[in-house]
Structures are given as structure tokens and as C-alpha cells.
Design a protein around this motif. Structure first.
Motif, PDB file in Angstrom:
ATOM      1  N   VAL A 125       8.281 -55.691   9.244  1.00 15.64           N
ATOM      2  CA  VAL A 125       7.072 -55.399   8.478  1.00 15.64           C
ATOM      3  C   VAL A 125       7.095 -56.095   7.133  1.00 15.64           C
ATOM      4  N   SER A 126       8.276 -56.180   6.535  1.00 17.12           N
ATOM      5  CA  SER A 126       8.388 -56.820   5.207  1.00 17.12           C
ATOM      6  C   SER A 126       8.477 -58.333   5.291  1.00 17.12           C
ATOM      7  N   GLY A 127       8.444 -58.897   6.524  1.00 16.89           N
ATOM      8  CA  GLY A 127       8.439 -60.348   6.689  1.00 16.89           C
ATOM      9  C   GLY A 127       9.815 -60.968   6.750  1.00 16.89           C
ATOM     10  N   GLN A 128      10.875 -60.174   6.822  1.00 16.10           N
ATOM     11  CA  GLN A 128      12.228 -60.714   6.881  1.00 16.10           C
ATOM     12  C   GLN A 128      12.558 -61.153   8.302  1.00 16.10           C
ATOM     13  N   ALA A 129      13.454 -62.106   8.404  1.00 20.80           N
ATOM     14  CA  ALA A 129      13.881 -62.610   9.705  1.00 20.80           C
ATOM     15  C   ALA A 129      14.730 -61.550  10.409  1.00 20.80           C
ATOM     16  N   PHE A 130      14.713 -61.597  11.746  1.00 20.47           N
ATOM     17  CA  PHE A 130      15.501 -60.645  12.541  1.00 20.47           C
ATOM     18  C   PHE A 130      16.987 -60.879  12.285  1.00 20.47           C
ATOM     19  N   SER A 131      17.665 -59.871  11.814  1.00 23.95           N
ATOM     20  CA  SER A 131      19.095 -59.994  11.517  1.00 23.95           C
ATOM     21  C   SER A 131      19.780 -58.648  11.738  1.00 23.95           C
ATOM     22  N   LEU A 132      20.723 -58.614  12.696  1.00 27.52           N
ATOM     23  CA  LEU A 132      21.470 -57.390  12.953  1.00 27.52           C
ATOM     24  C   LEU A 132      22.452 -57.103  11.829  1.00 27.52           C
ATOM     25  N   GLU A 133      23.124 -58.148  11.351  1.00 29.96           N
ATOM     26  CA  GLU A 133      24.174 -57.952  10.348  1.00 29.96           C
ATOM     27  C   GLU A 133      23.604 -57.419   9.035  1.00 29.96           C
ATOM     28  N   ARG A 134      22.378 -57.805   8.701  1.00 28.49           N
ATOM     29  CA  ARG A 134      21.800 -57.356   7.443  1.00 28.49           C
ATOM     30  C   ARG A 134      21.462 -55.868   7.485  1.00 28.49           C
ATOM     31  N   ARG A 135      21.230 -55.339   8.672  1.00 28.62           N
ATOM     32  CA  ARG A 135      20.831 -53.944   8.809  1.00 28.62           C
ATOM     33  C   ARG A 135      21.931 -53.053   9.411  1.00 28.62           C
ATOM     34  N   LEU A 136      23.158 -53.504   9.383  1.00 32.04           N
ATOM     35  CA  LEU A 136      24.264 -52.730   9.952  1.00 32.04           C
ATOM     36  C   LEU A 136      24.507 -51.443   9.171  1.00 32.04           C
ATOM     37  N   ARG A 137      24.844 -50.413   9.904  1.00 35.14           N
ATOM     38  CA  ARG A 137      25.259 -49.139   9.311  1.00 35.14           C
ATOM     39  C   ARG A 137      26.640 -48.771   9.830  1.00 35.14           C
ATOM     40  N   GLN A 138      27.315 -47.966   9.066  1.00 39.88           N
ATOM     41  CA  GLN A 138      28.656 -47.529   9.438  1.00 39.88           C
ATOM     42  C   GLN A 138      28.583 -46.447  10.523  1.00 39.88           C
ATOM     43  N   ALA A 139      29.586 -46.412  11.375  1.00 40.99           N
ATOM     44  CA  ALA A 139      29.683 -45.365  12.399  1.00 40.99           C
ATOM     45  C   ALA A 139      31.013 -44.644  12.256  1.00 40.99           C
ATOM     46  N   LEU A 140      31.077 -43.456  12.797  1.00 41.76           N
ATOM     47  CA  LEU A 140      32.322 -42.696  12.799  1.00 41.76           C
ATOM     48  C   LEU A 140      33.154 -43.059  14.025  1.00 41.76           C
ATOM     49  N   TYR A 141      34.448 -42.797  13.936  1.00 42.08           N
ATOM     50  CA  TYR A 141      35.346 -42.931  15.071  1.00 42.08           C
ATOM     51  C   TYR A 141      36.051 -41.591  15.248  1.00 42.08           C
ATOM     52  N   VAL A 142      35.934 -41.017  16.433  1.00 36.54           N
ATOM     53  CA  VAL A 142      36.544 -39.716  16.698  1.00 36.54           C
ATOM     54  C   VAL A 142      37.340 -39.798  17.993  1.00 36.54           C
ATOM     55  N   VAL A 143      38.393 -38.985  18.088  1.00 33.28           N
ATOM     56  CA  VAL A 143      39.207 -38.968  19.304  1.00 33.28           C
ATOM     57  C   VAL A 143      38.486 -38.152  20.374  1.00 33.28           C
ATOM     58  N   GLU A 144      38.761 -38.481  21.631  1.00 33.65           N
ATOM     59  CA  GLU A 144      38.032 -37.844  22.734  1.00 33.65           C
ATOM     60  C   GLU A 144      38.361 -36.372  22.899  1.00 33.65           C
ATOM     61  N   THR A 145      39.490 -35.933  22.318  1.00 31.52           N
ATOM     62  CA  THR A 145      39.871 -34.518  22.430  1.00 31.52           C
ATOM     63  C   THR A 145      39.326 -33.663  21.290  1.00 31.52           C
ATOM     64  N   LEU A 146      38.543 -34.261  20.399  1.00 29.77           N
ATOM     65  CA  LEU A 146      37.980 -33.506  19.285  1.00 29.77           C
ATOM     66  C   LEU A 146      36.988 -32.463  19.791  1.00 29.77           C
ATOM     67  N   PRO A 147      37.113 -31.184  19.377  1.00 35.14           N
ATOM     68  CA  PRO A 147      36.130 -30.172  19.793  1.00 35.14           C
ATOM     69  C   PRO A 147      34.731 -30.546  19.317  1.00 35.14           C
ATOM     70  N   ALA A 148      33.744 -30.224  20.129  1.00 33.31           N
ATOM     71  CA  ALA A 148      32.359 -30.580  19.792  1.00 33.31           C
ATOM     72  C   ALA A 148      31.914 -29.920  18.495  1.00 33.31           C
ATOM     73  N   VAL A 149      32.340 -28.675  18.252  1.00 31.28           N
ATOM     74  CA  VAL A 149      31.929 -28.000  17.017  1.00 31.28           C
ATOM     75  C   VAL A 149      32.533 -28.673  15.794  1.00 31.28           C
ATOM     76  N   ALA A 150      33.728 -29.261  15.956  1.00 33.55           N
ATOM     77  CA  ALA A 150      34.341 -29.987  14.834  1.00 33.55           C
ATOM     78  C   ALA A 150      33.564 -31.268  14.537  1.00 33.55           C
ATOM     79  N   LEU A 151      33.011 -31.875  15.591  1.00 42.06           N
ATOM     80  CA  LEU A 151      32.199 -33.076  15.391  1.00 42.06           C
ATOM     81  C   LEU A 151      30.949 -32.747  14.588  1.00 42.06           C
ATOM     82  N   ILE A 152      30.363 -31.584  14.824  1.00 42.21           N
ATOM     83  CA  ILE A 152      29.194 -31.173  14.045  1.00 42.21           C
ATOM     84  C   ILE A 152      29.547 -31.130  12.566  1.00 42.21           C
TER      85      ILE A 152
END
Length: 433
Positions: A270-297
Motif C-alpha cells: 500500500v505504501s508503494g514499497q517493493a516486495f521484501s520478506l527480509e524487510r518485514r521479518l519478525r522474531q519467533a520463539l523456539y520451544v521444546v516439544e515437551t513444553l506444557p501447553a499452559v506454559a506456552l501461553i
């Protein structure tokens, strides 16, 4: 007449003690605590009695015993003697006057003591124990204070006898999930809770037993976008998908850069910028598969990041989980009340069911009401496909089938080595859960 009135008063007093005992013992502590927190002094007094049952029960028992002795003495000494003297005026009854007079006193007193002094008060107390407990709490607390020497002696004596049997630790009363479920069921039948509220509570309890591995989207089903791929290819992959958040990698899924939101890319366009994934990257979390779901919340709330990659003990990516996955675990896949529209399950006209292998085990169990039936078949899997592989002991072939409980389950389609579609048909009468 004075003696009869006195006995009736004593019996009613006995009824008050019986009513008090049942009301305090039967009261819901949570309800009393709620009222006490709102400033209800009577509720607070009832809680104090409930918290010290030894003293309270000693007071009640001392009162009941004293009333019983007085009623017996009053009836046996006064009324019985008067009846005896009257019966002795009859020559035929004179030899048996003492026993007849005793029976004429004991039987009515016993009857009234049982009805007025026990059963009716206890029935009244059970009808509304909290209200009754609040009515009698302050008078009973006052009486307990007055009778403190007797109460202390009786309580101490009781404790000594109990300890002589090796019982030293007081059992702390706790409320289990099963008890809460029963209360929710009763409240739903009574109209206190809606059916939707009941289902939400049950799903939340199940969520407490889950790990993130049971909620995640597996690695094989993740839609990736690659910064080294042409912009058109990435746009096509995102357009064809129903997701709004995508993991971003470089070259392969082993090199993860972060995540990108569709709305961020739309804002750039909308703002006229070129398509760029790297410019719009956001951080993500890393969690172990045994983590309780309530702890993830808790982690989602603490970091404000609602997207997490799930890794195994070696750091390998196993899948991803979002806040929406947790919401679906609580609310369900869809909002349609028609159970036949449950995601991954299609009921056929012949009564059989076509089931997606990726259907979560929780949805499968809930749809077919197998909560208890699945306990002994539990394993380290989270989908119906995993359940089938465990039952067969190997990766099945198309057309292979097995019988389980009152069902026949056949593999009708494979996607590579993944069990894709199953046909489930009933072969016997439903088993009780």
C-alpha cells in the motif's frame, strides 16, 4: 403438662444440634468463602466452625448427650412414675404397671426424638446447608466458647484415642478435576451453566494435560517462504494458503530467519514499497516439544510473540505452534453445532466414517466419545495416523485393516509414508466408556 412441654423443648433443642452439625459439614466451603470475602460475618463464623471441626463436633455431641440425658430423666422420673401410679389403680395392670408406664414414655419420646430431633432438622439443613450454617454459626460459636472446658476435654480425649490408632496426620481436603467436572455436569443439568461453558471447561482441563507437540502443525505441513525464491513464487505460495503468518527461511528449512505477517506485506504494498520478506521479518520463539501447553501461553503473554517453532532435544525443527492453535484446542476447530461437520471426519451414508489421518487424537476421542476407552491405548502419538501405526506396528499399506474394540479401521490412502485417509466402520455393539 409442664414435664411434657419440657421434653418437647429438649427434643427441639436436640434437633437444633443435629441441624447445626449437618449444615456445617455439608456446606460448600467455596460458597461460604465467597460470601465471607464480601463481608458476611455469618459466613465467616461458619467458616471458622468448619475449619475447627473437632471443637465444633465436640460441642454438638456434648449438647446432644446432655439433652438426651435430661429428656430421659424427665420422662423416666416424673412422667413414668405418674403413669405407673395411675396404672396401679387397675388390678389387672398393677403387676405390669412399671413396664407399661416405661413403654408409654420411651416409645413416644423415641419417636419424637427421631422425627423432630433428627430426621426433619437434617433434611432441612441439607436443602440449603450454606444458609442454615450462617443462621446457626454465631449461636453455636458462642455456645462453644461457653462450653470450652468440656469441649477442650472431649477434643483432647478424641485426639489421644485417634493417635493411639497411629493416625497422626490430618487429611487435607482437596478438590480434584473429576469433582469439578461432576459439579459442572450437575450445574449444566440444573441450568446454571450453558452447554458451551461446560465444553469449554472440559477442553481447558484437557489443555492442561497437553504438550506443545500435540498442538503444533507438523514440519511436513508447514508452508515456508524462502528469501532466495522469486517474489512471485513466494506470493503464489502465500496466496494459495489460508494462513496469515509464514515462517521465512534461506535456502532450506534448516536456516530459519523468522516469520512474516501478510498484513505487514500488505502495508508495504500500500505504501508503494517493493516486495521484501527480509524487510518485514519478525522474531519467533523456539520451544521444546515437551513444553506444557499452559506454559506456552505464559511465554506468549510475556514476550508478546504468538508464534513459536517447536524443536526436539537435538534442536531440529519438528513443527510450529501459534496462539490460534491453543485457541482451537479450547474452542474447537469450528463453531458449527453440527457434529458431522467436525474437521477431518466425514460420515458416509452407510454409517461408516472417512477420517483424515492428520486429525488430532483429541478431536477423534471427543467425536466418538472414547475418553476412557483410549486410556490403555495411549502412546507417544498425537494424531489418528500415529494411533493406527502403533496398532499395526509398522507403516501400513493401502487396504490393510485391523479391528479395535467395536470398530474396523482400514487404510484407504497414503501420502508417501504418511497415513492420509482411513475408513472406520462399526462391527459390534458400542462398548461402555
Amino acid at each position: 403438662m409442664v414435664e411434657l412441654f419440657g421434653i418437647l423443648v429438649l427434643i427441639m433443642l436436640n434437633g437444633m444440634f443435629a441441624l447445626s452439625e449437618i449444615a456445617i459439614v455439608s456446606s460448600r466451603k467455596a460458597r461460604l468463602q465467597y460470601l465471607a470475602n464480601k463481608g458476611n460475618q455469618k459466613a465467616r463464623a461458619a467458616l471458622e466452625l468448619s475449619a475447627n471441626p473437632e471443637n465444633f463436633l465436640s460441642t454438638v455431641q456434648a449438647g446432644i448427650t446432655l439433652v438426651g440425658i435430661m429428656a430421659g430423666a424427665l420422662g423416666g422420673i416424673t412422667i413414668s412414675e405418674s403413669l405407673k401410679a395411675w396404672l396401679q389403680t387397675f388390678p389387672l395392670l398393677a403387676p405390669y404397671a412399671e413396664w407399661i408406664s416405661l413403654g408409654m414414655v420411651v416409645v413416644p419420646i423415641t419417636y419424637l426424638s427421631i422425627i423432630i430431633g433428627e430426621l426433619i432438622p437434617k433434611q432441612l439443613a441439607l436443602r440449603d446447608p450454606e444458609r442454615t450454617a450462617m443462621l446457626i454459626a454465631i449461636p453455636m460459636r458462642t455456645l462453644s466458647t461457653i462450653m470450652y472446658p468440656i469441649v477442650w476435654f472431649l477434643s483432647a480425649s478424641t485426639s489421644v484415642v485417634i493417635r493411639s490408632f497411629g493416625i497422626t496426620k490430618k487429611v487435607v481436603s482437596t478438590i480434584t478435576q473429576e469433582e469439578i467436572k461432576v459439579m459442572i455436569d450437575e450445574g449444566t443439568k440444573a441450568g446454571t451453566f450453558d452447554l458451551v461453558e461446560k465444553e469449554l471447561v472440559e477442553r481447558i482441563f484437557r489443555l492442561g494435560d497437553k504438550h506443545v507437540s500435540s498442538l503444533m502443525t507438523s514440519r511436513t505441513e508447514i508452508v515456508w517462504v524462502d528469501v532466495e525464491s522469486p517474489a512471485g513464487e513466494n506470493m503464489r505460495r502465500m496466496t494459495e494458503s489460508s494462513h496469515s503468518i509464514f515462517p521465512v527461511c534461506r535456502g532450506s528449512a534448516e536456516t530459519i530467519l523468522g516469520i512474516v505477517h501478510i498484513k505487514d506485506l500488505y502495508a508495504s504494498a500500500v505504501s508503494g514499497q517493493a516486495f521484501s520478506l527480509e524487510r518485514r521479518l519478525r522474531q519467533a520463539l523456539y520451544v521444546v516439544e515437551t513444553l506444557p501447553a499452559v506454559a506456552l501461553i505464559g511465554q506468549f503473554k510475556q514476550t508478546g510473540i504468538h508464534f513459536a517453532f517447536v524443536v526436539d532435544e537435538y534442536g531440529g525443527i519438528q513443527g510450529l505452534v501459534t496462539l490460534n492453535d491453543i485457541l482451537k484446542a479450547v474452542v474447537g476447530e469450528g463453531m458449527d453445532d453440527d457434529a458431522t461437520k467436525s474437521s477431518g471426519i466425514t460420515e458416509r451414508t452407510d454409517g461408516s466414517y472417512l477420517i483424515d489421518g492428520s486429525l488430532t487424537l483429541d478431536e477423534f476421542v471427543e467425536y466418538f466419545h472414547l475418553d476412557r476407552m483410549m486410556e490403555e491405548d495411549a502412546g507417544n502419538y498425537h494424531t489418528v495416523a500415529g494411533f493406527v501405526i502403533k496398532q499395526m506396528g509398522a507403516i501400513p499399506r493401502v487396504g490393510q485393516a485391523f479391528e479395535w474394540r467395536s470398530w474396523r479401521i482400514e487404510v484407504v490412502d497414503l501420502d508417501g509414508k504418511r497415513v492420509d485417509k482411513l475408513l472406520m466402520s462399526r462391527i459390534g455393539e458400542p462398548e461402555l466408556p
